[in-house]
Design an enzyme around this catalytic site. Sequence first.
Site, PDB file in Angstrom:
ATOM      1  N   GLN A  68     -53.754  29.536 -63.880  1.00 21.59           N
ATOM      2  CA  GLN A  68     -52.924  28.360 -64.196  1.00 21.59           C
ATOM      3  C   GLN A  68     -51.773  28.249 -63.197  1.00 21.59           C
ATOM      4  O   GLN A  68     -51.494  27.174 -62.648  1.00 21.59           O
ATOM      5  CB  GLN A  68     -52.401  28.507 -65.624  1.00 21.59           C
ATOM      6  CG  GLN A  68     -51.242  27.603 -65.971  1.00 21.59           C
ATOM      7  CD  GLN A  68     -50.836  27.704 -67.430  1.00 21.59           C
ATOM      8  OE1 GLN A  68     -51.579  27.274 -68.295  1.00 21.59           O
ATOM      9  NE2 GLN A  68     -49.685  28.266 -67.720  1.00 21.59           N
TER      10      GLN A  68
ATOM     11  N   LEU B 205     -47.616  40.148 -73.884  1.00 18.31           N
ATOM     12  CA  LEU B 205     -47.140  39.258 -74.949  1.00 18.31           C
ATOM     13  C   LEU B 205     -47.874  37.933 -74.850  1.00 18.31           C
ATOM     14  O   LEU B 205     -48.093  37.410 -73.759  1.00 18.31           O
ATOM     15  CB  LEU B 205     -45.640  39.010 -74.816  1.00 18.31           C
ATOM     16  CG  LEU B 205     -44.702  40.202 -74.935  1.00 18.31           C
ATOM     17  CD1 LEU B 205     -43.257  39.729 -75.045  1.00 18.31           C
ATOM     18  CD2 LEU B 205     -45.036  41.057 -76.132  1.00 18.31           C
TER      19      LEU B 205
ATOM     20  N   GLY C  32     -45.708  31.963 -66.165  1.00 15.73           N
ATOM     21  CA  GLY C  32     -45.998  33.387 -66.284  1.00 15.73           C
ATOM     22  C   GLY C  32     -47.234  33.767 -65.483  1.00 15.73           C
ATOM     23  O   GLY C  32     -48.217  33.026 -65.445  1.00 15.73           O
TER      24      GLY C  32
ATOM     25  N   GLY D  27     -44.563  26.573 -77.433  1.00 18.93           N
ATOM     26  CA  GLY D  27     -43.862  27.056 -78.628  1.00 18.93           C
ATOM     27  C   GLY D  27     -44.319  28.431 -79.068  1.00 18.93           C
ATOM     28  O   GLY D  27     -44.992  29.141 -78.333  1.00 18.93           O
TER      29      GLY D  27
ATOM     30  N   GLY E 265     -41.843  36.983 -73.453  1.00 16.69           N
ATOM     31  CA  GLY E 265     -42.458  36.517 -72.199  1.00 16.69           C
ATOM     32  C   GLY E 265     -41.873  35.173 -71.800  1.00 16.69           C
ATOM     33  O   GLY E 265     -41.478  34.956 -70.647  1.00 16.69           O
ATOM     34  N   HIS E 266     -41.786  34.263 -72.777  1.00 12.26           N
ATOM     35  CA  HIS E 266     -41.179  32.955 -72.493  1.00 12.26           C
ATOM     36  C   HIS E 266     -39.716  33.127 -72.095  1.00 12.26           C
ATOM     37  O   HIS E 266     -39.211  32.456 -71.194  1.00 12.26           O
ATOM     38  CB  HIS E 266     -41.235  32.057 -73.739  1.00 12.26           C
ATOM     39  CG  HIS E 266     -42.614  31.767 -74.233  1.00 12.26           C
ATOM     40  ND1 HIS E 266     -43.108  32.265 -75.407  1.00 12.26           N
ATOM     41  CD2 HIS E 266     -43.605  31.013 -73.714  1.00 12.26           C
ATOM     42  CE1 HIS E 266     -44.337  31.836 -75.597  1.00 12.26           C
ATOM     43  NE2 HIS E 266     -44.669  31.070 -74.588  1.00 12.26           N
TER      44      HIS E 266
HETATM   45  N1  LIG Z   1     -46.304  37.959 -71.596  1.00 12.74           N
HETATM   46  C1  LIG Z   1     -45.850  36.987 -70.806  1.00 12.74           C
HETATM   47  N2  LIG Z   1     -45.081  37.283 -69.740  1.00 12.74           N
HETATM   48  C2  LIG Z   1     -44.608  36.310 -68.921  1.00 12.74           C
HETATM   49  N3  LIG Z   1     -44.862  34.988 -69.106  1.00 12.74           N
HETATM   50  C3  LIG Z   1     -45.629  34.646 -70.157  1.00 12.74           C
HETATM   51  C4  LIG Z   1     -46.165  35.609 -71.060  1.00 12.74           C
HETATM   52  N4  LIG Z   1     -46.882  34.980 -72.001  1.00 12.74           N
HETATM   53  C5  LIG Z   1     -46.814  33.660 -71.708  1.00 12.74           C
HETATM   54  N5  LIG Z   1     -46.070  33.450 -70.611  1.00 12.74           N
HETATM   55  C6  LIG Z   1     -45.828  32.178 -69.947  1.00 12.74           C
HETATM   56  O1  LIG Z   1     -45.117  31.310 -70.802  1.00 12.74           O
HETATM   57  C7  LIG Z   1     -45.476  29.954 -70.504  1.00 12.74           C
HETATM   58  C8  LIG Z   1     -45.868  29.273 -71.765  1.00 12.74           C
HETATM   59  O2  LIG Z   1     -47.013  29.884 -72.286  1.00 12.74           O
HETATM   60  P1  LIG Z   1     -47.605  29.590 -73.722  1.00 12.74           P
HETATM   61  O3  LIG Z   1     -46.652  28.755 -74.507  1.00 12.74           O
HETATM   62  O4  LIG Z   1     -49.022  29.183 -73.622  1.00 12.74           O
HETATM   63  O5  LIG Z   1     -47.533  31.023 -74.364  1.00 12.74           O
HETATM   64  P2  LIG Z   1     -48.593  32.124 -74.435  1.00 12.74           P
HETATM   65  O6  LIG Z   1     -47.982  33.285 -75.070  1.00 12.74           O
HETATM   66  O7  LIG Z   1     -49.255  32.234 -73.084  1.00 12.74           O
HETATM   67  O8  LIG Z   1     -49.584  31.565 -75.457  1.00 12.74           O
HETATM   68  P3  LIG Z   1     -51.107  31.694 -75.495  1.00 12.74           P
HETATM   69  O9  LIG Z   1     -51.369  32.412 -76.740  1.00 12.74           O
HETATM   70  O10 LIG Z   1     -51.469  30.250 -75.463  1.00 12.74           O
HETATM   71  O11 LIG Z   1     -51.600  32.450 -74.298  1.00 12.74           O
HETATM   72  C9  LIG Z   1     -46.633  30.039 -69.488  1.00 12.74           C
HETATM   73  O12 LIG Z   1     -46.096  29.861 -68.193  1.00 12.74           O
HETATM   74  C10 LIG Z   1     -47.114  31.426 -69.689  1.00 12.74           C
HETATM   75  O13 LIG Z   1     -47.776  31.953 -68.544  1.00 12.74           O
HETATM   76  C1  LIG Z   2     -48.080  25.344 -68.932  1.00 16.03           C
HETATM   77  C2  LIG Z   2     -48.385  24.896 -70.362  1.00 16.03           C
HETATM   78  C3  LIG Z   2     -47.083  24.811 -71.157  1.00 16.03           C
HETATM   79  C4  LIG Z   2     -48.985  23.491 -70.300  1.00 16.03           C
HETATM   80  O1  LIG Z   2     -49.276  23.038 -71.590  1.00 16.03           O
HETATM   81  C5  LIG Z   2     -49.382  25.842 -71.042  1.00 16.03           C
HETATM   82  O2  LIG Z   2     -50.605  25.834 -70.417  1.00 16.03           O
HETATM   83  C6  LIG Z   2     -48.842  27.211 -71.234  1.00 16.03           C
HETATM   84  O3  LIG Z   2     -48.097  27.354 -72.174  1.00 16.03           O
HETATM   85  O4  LIG Z   2     -49.163  28.131 -70.466  1.00 16.03           O
HETATM   86  N1  BAL Z   3     -50.979  30.069 -71.988  1.00 16.53           N
HETATM   87  C1  BAL Z   3     -52.124  29.252 -71.639  1.00 16.53           C
HETATM   88  C2  BAL Z   3     -52.306  28.136 -72.561  1.00 16.53           C
HETATM   89  C3  BAL Z   3     -53.570  28.160 -73.308  1.00 16.53           C
HETATM   90  O1  BAL Z   3     -54.177  29.221 -73.472  1.00 16.53           O
HETATM   91  O2  BAL Z   3     -54.008  27.105 -73.746  1.00 16.53           O
END
Ligand SMILES: Nc1ncnc2c1ncn2[C@@H]1O[C@H](COP(=O)(O)OP(=O)(O)OP(=O)(O)O)[C@@H](O)[C@H]1O
Ligand SMILES: CC(C)(CO)[C@@H](O)C(=O)[O-]
Ligand code: BAL
Length: 285
Positions: free
Chosen positions: A153, A184, A147, A31, A36-37
Site C-alpha cells: 500500500q 499491531l 505504516g 479508526g 501503530g497509528h
Molecule cells: N503496527 C503498525 N505500525 C505502524 N503503522 C501501522 C501499524 N498498523 C497500521 N498502521 C498504519 O496505520 C494506517 C492506518 O491503518 P488502518 O486504519 O488500516 O489500521 P490497521 O491496524 O492497519 O488495520 P487493519 O486491521 O485494517 O490492518 C496505515 O498507514 C497503516 O499502515
Molecule cells: C490508507 C487507508 C486509510 C485508506 O483507506 C487504509 O488503507 C489504511 O488504513 O491502511
Molecule cells: N491497513 C490496510 C487496510 C485494509 O486492510 O483494508
Amino acid sequence: MIIVKSKRDLKSLIGSWKAKGEEHGVVMTMGALHEGHLALVDAANKDNDRVIATIFINPRQFDNKADLETYPIDTNEDLRKLKASGVDAVYLPQVGEIYPVGYSTTVSVADMQDCLCGATRPGHMDGVTTVVSKLLIQTNPDRAYYGQKDFQQFLLIQRVARDLDLMVDVIGVPTIREEDNLALSSRNRRLNTEQRKIAPTLFKVESAIADLLIQGEAVDHVLEWGRNYILEAGFEKVDYLELRSEENLTLITDSSSKEERLSSRVFVAAWMGNIRLIDNLPISR
Ligand SMILES: Nc1ncnc2c1ncn2[C@@H]1O[C@H](COP(=O)(O)OP(=O)(O)OP(=O)(O)O)[C@@H](O)[C@H]1O
Ligand SMILES: CC(C)(CO)[C@@H](O)C(=O)[O-]
Ligand code: BAL
C-alpha cells in the site's frame, strides 16, 4: 482539536493554515486506533506545524462483505487518543462526502499490483489508491504518513503521488509491534485468546527466514519450511509467503543475486478463522 465533517469546512481550515505559512501532515486511518497509528501521528508532529488525521472506513477497499461489516469502530476513544497525541484536526467524512451519487472514477496503479495483497484481495488496492487520492486532494498536505506494515500500500501510494504530481512527500513509518512481536493491527481485536497466542508465529517465521537467508540457505527451501510452520502452528491458510524487493516488489528467488536476497523483504498474509493477518520484515535488520 477541531473535528471537521464536510470537505467545505476542511477546505477553509486547510486554507487558514496555508495563509499563515504553516505546513501540515496527514495521517489516514480507518479508526480503531492503536499505538501503530499513534506512531504515524508522532512522526507527523515532528515534521509539521499542523497535523490532521482522517478516519474513514472505505467501503471500496473491502473485497469481503463480512470483513467490512465486522470492522471495529471506536470513534469516541479514537478522538480521545488523537487529542492526547496533539493532533490539530480530525476529518470524519460520511461516505457521501467521499463518493457522492454518480461517483465513477478509479485511481489504479498499473505496476506492483499483481502480487501480494493486490493479487489476493481483488479490487482492494484500487479501492485504497482511489480513496487515498481523494483524501490527499481534499486535505492537500505537505507530507502524508503510512505504516510499513502495509508495505505494498505504501509503495503504491508513493507511486500515485509521483505519477499524479500531488506534490506531497509520502513517508513510510516502521511497524510497531506488541511485546511478543505481533504487528499491531485493528483486526487483532477480533482474535480470541487461543488465536492471539498463535498470531506472533508470523513474525517468528519471518525472522527465522531472515536469519536462514543470511546464513546462505536456499530461498525456496526456507519459504517452504516457513509455510509449513505457519500452518502447523494453527493458521488455516497462507495467502502468500514471499521474498520481494523493497523498491518495486520484484519476486526474489534462488536465481536472484546474494545482494538482492539480502536487501529484500519477506512478506506474509495468513488466515485464522475469518481473520486475515499480514506482516513483513526486511531481511537485513
Ligand atoms: N503496527 C503498525 N505500525 C505502524 N503503522 C501501522 C501499524 N498498523 C497500521 N498502521 C498504519 O496505520 C494506517 C492506518 O491503518 P488502518 O486504519 O488500516 O489500521 P490497521 O491496524 O492497519 O488495520 P487493519 O486491521 O485494517 O490492518 C496505515 O498507514 C497503516 O499502515
Ligand atoms: C490508507 C487507508 C486509510 C485508506 O483507506 C487504509 O488503507 C489504511 O488504513 O491502511
Ligand atoms: N491497513 C490496510 C487496510 C485494509 O486492510 O483494508
